[in-house]
Design a protein around this motif. Sequence first.
Motif, PDB file in Angstrom:
ATOM      1  N   ARG A   1      14.805 -54.868   4.671  1.00 10.90           N
ATOM      2  CA  ARG A   1      15.421 -53.679   4.074  1.00 10.90           C
ATOM      3  C   ARG A   1      14.365 -52.615   3.781  1.00 10.90           C
ATOM      4  NH1 ARG A   1      18.420 -53.499  -0.361  1.00 10.90           N
ATOM      5  NH2 ARG A   1      19.982 -52.274   0.762  1.00 10.90           N
ATOM      6  N   ASN A   2      14.675 -51.395   4.181  1.00 12.42           N
ATOM      7  CA  ASN A   2      13.820 -50.239   3.883  1.00 12.42           C
ATOM      8  C   ASN A   2      12.429 -50.349   4.508  1.00 12.42           C
ATOM      9  OD1 ASN A   2      15.884 -49.113   2.036  1.00 12.42           O
ATOM     10  ND2 ASN A   2      15.441 -50.960   0.867  1.00 12.42           N
ATOM     11  N   VAL A   3      12.366 -50.986   5.644  1.00 13.97           N
ATOM     12  CA  VAL A   3      11.115 -51.141   6.393  1.00 13.97           C
ATOM     13  C   VAL A   3      11.196 -50.356   7.704  1.00 13.97           C
ATOM     14  CG1 VAL A   3       9.525 -52.798   7.461  1.00 13.97           C
ATOM     15  CG2 VAL A   3      10.840 -53.478   5.437  1.00 13.97           C
ATOM     16  N   LEU A   4      12.330 -50.487   8.399  1.00 11.07           N
ATOM     17  CA  LEU A   4      12.441 -49.895   9.738  1.00 11.07           C
ATOM     18  C   LEU A   4      12.331 -48.376   9.781  1.00 11.07           C
ATOM     19  CD1 LEU A   4      15.170 -52.199  11.318  1.00 11.07           C
ATOM     20  CD2 LEU A   4      12.697 -52.248  11.663  1.00 11.07           C
ATOM     21  N   PRO A   5      12.716 -47.637   8.730  1.00 13.73           N
ATOM     22  CA  PRO A   5      12.599 -46.180   8.809  1.00 13.73           C
ATOM     23  C   PRO A   5      11.184 -45.683   9.104  1.00 13.73           C
ATOM     24  CG  PRO A   5      13.986 -46.761   6.973  1.00 13.73           C
ATOM     25  CD  PRO A   5      13.431 -48.050   7.515  1.00 13.73           C
ATOM     26  N   TYR A   6      10.176 -46.512   8.877  1.00 13.66           N
ATOM     27  CA  TYR A   6       8.803 -46.058   9.125  1.00 13.66           C
ATOM     28  C   TYR A   6       8.407 -46.174  10.595  1.00 13.66           C
ATOM     29  CZ  TYR A   6       9.058 -46.336   4.165  1.00 13.66           C
ATOM     30  OH  TYR A   6       9.496 -46.160   2.886  1.00 13.66           O
ATOM     31  N   PHE A   7       9.243 -46.888  11.373  1.00 13.03           N
ATOM     32  CA  PHE A   7       8.961 -47.053  12.798  1.00 13.03           C
ATOM     33  C   PHE A   7       9.720 -45.985  13.588  1.00 13.03           C
ATOM     34  CE2 PHE A   7       8.235 -51.144  10.933  1.00 13.03           C
ATOM     35  CZ  PHE A   7       7.337 -51.801  11.743  1.00 13.03           C
ATOM     36  N   ASP A   8       9.217 -45.661  14.782  1.00 14.31           N
ATOM     37  CA  ASP A   8      10.025 -44.794  15.643  1.00 14.31           C
ATOM     38  C   ASP A   8      11.105 -45.661  16.308  1.00 14.31           C
ATOM     39  OD1 ASP A   8       8.669 -46.175  17.593  1.00 14.31           O
ATOM     40  OD2 ASP A   8       7.406 -44.501  18.211  1.00 14.31           O
ATOM     41  N   ARG A   9      11.982 -45.019  17.065  1.00 10.30           N
ATOM     42  CA  ARG A   9      13.145 -45.728  17.610  1.00 10.30           C
ATOM     43  C   ARG A   9      12.760 -46.934  18.490  1.00 10.30           C
ATOM     44  NH1 ARG A   9      18.895 -43.877  18.722  1.00 10.30           N
ATOM     45  NH2 ARG A   9      18.499 -42.457  17.005  1.00 10.30           N
TER      46      ARG A   9
ATOM     47  N   PHE B   1      20.166 -58.510   6.838  1.00  6.07           N
ATOM     48  CA  PHE B   1      20.462 -57.436   5.897  1.00  6.07           C
ATOM     49  C   PHE B   1      19.490 -56.294   6.154  1.00  6.07           C
ATOM     50  CE2 PHE B   1      22.441 -60.909   3.668  1.00  6.07           C
ATOM     51  CZ  PHE B   1      23.404 -60.353   2.845  1.00  6.07           C
ATOM     52  N   LEU B   2      20.024 -55.103   6.413  1.00  6.76           N
ATOM     53  CA  LEU B   2      19.180 -53.910   6.500  1.00  6.76           C
ATOM     54  C   LEU B   2      19.421 -53.044   5.268  1.00  6.76           C
ATOM     55  CD1 LEU B   2      19.566 -52.853  10.257  1.00  6.76           C
ATOM     56  CD2 LEU B   2      17.679 -54.106   9.204  1.00  6.76           C
ATOM     57  N   GLY B   3      18.598 -52.013   5.111  1.00  7.77           N
ATOM     58  CA  GLY B   3      18.751 -51.135   3.955  1.00  7.77           C
ATOM     59  C   GLY B   3      19.998 -50.277   4.046  1.00  7.77           C
TER      60      GLY B   3
END
Length: 286
Positions: free
Chosen positions: A213-221, A242-244
């Motif tokens: 959760r709240n980790v993937l937004p820092y990566f590009d697509r 579970f994602l954010g």
Amino acid sequence: MQADSFDVLQTVLKQRSGLAVTAEKSYLLESRLMPVTRKWRVKGLDDLVALVRSKSDERLLTDITEAMTTNESSFFRDGLPFEQFKSIVLPALMQRRSADKHLRIWCAGASTGQEPYSLAMTLREERARLQDWTVEILSTDLSTEVLGKAEAGLYTQFEVQRGLPITYLVKYFTQLGDKWELAGDIRQMVTHQPFNLLDDPTPLGRFDVVFCRNVLPYFDRPGRAAVLGKIAALIPADGVLFLGDNEAVLGITDRFKPAGGYRGIFQPQSASAGAAQTAAAASQAG
Ligand SMILES: C[S@@+](CC[C@H](N)C(=O)[O-])C[C@H]1O[C@@H](n2cnc3c(N)ncnc32)[C@H](O)[C@@H]1O
């Protein structure tokens, strides 16, 4: 900062953590890397980059990478996922795993521990139902600094006031000077381990539940798709991710699909099922 210094930092961060820093966000480099310039006794980011070029010191690269991570977390963050874990996911998995009575949970990008400890407290509250069960919680993060804090289980007044029910504060924490110490038996329910989501997670084993959760937004697509693909390979068909809040898989990967209309919960689907779905959607659109 000179343009080529920005390029060097951007490349280091992308390669070492997946963090995608765009030119518009370059001000973040200025603010977050100031403590690193002080620690390495250089005047500014251009000098820091000169040091990177001349020394290529592993500790310097780690300092730069860790300084740029966003470690924001809180107990029972967003509330709902932990409710859903307790009332929907856990009962369903307990039914399906009643033969071997073993569950494995992975908090990937767990930061300072509030997320895995929220799960541990939730499970402790359910202990009457979980007698004879083995439930493992693995908490991983790229940053060894936040893992150290998680392992210590010491939180400030501000941290325990964010999201933690007062009854849990009383039951599971002891005041220690100006900090609150989480009870040893809850801490022992969680194993902490450094792990970079850019690496192959196969050695970590299979997981029935993954919180990322709240980790993937820092990566590009493409980075998000790669991480999700690796996680999907570790979750059985009846496991969940579970994602954010507001994090989606649509348009990023077909290795997960939303689980039964529950916001933020996803189920893996086989690579072939995902590909078939994508092809069907493409032919409908075409
Ligand atoms: C905003 S925190 C989220 C903490 C927790 N999951 C939550 O939702 O409260 C993001 C965490 O992801 C970690 N992180 C960033 N890039 C990572 C990577 N490549 N591998 C592992 N962890 C990473 C950061 O160090 C940070 O602690």
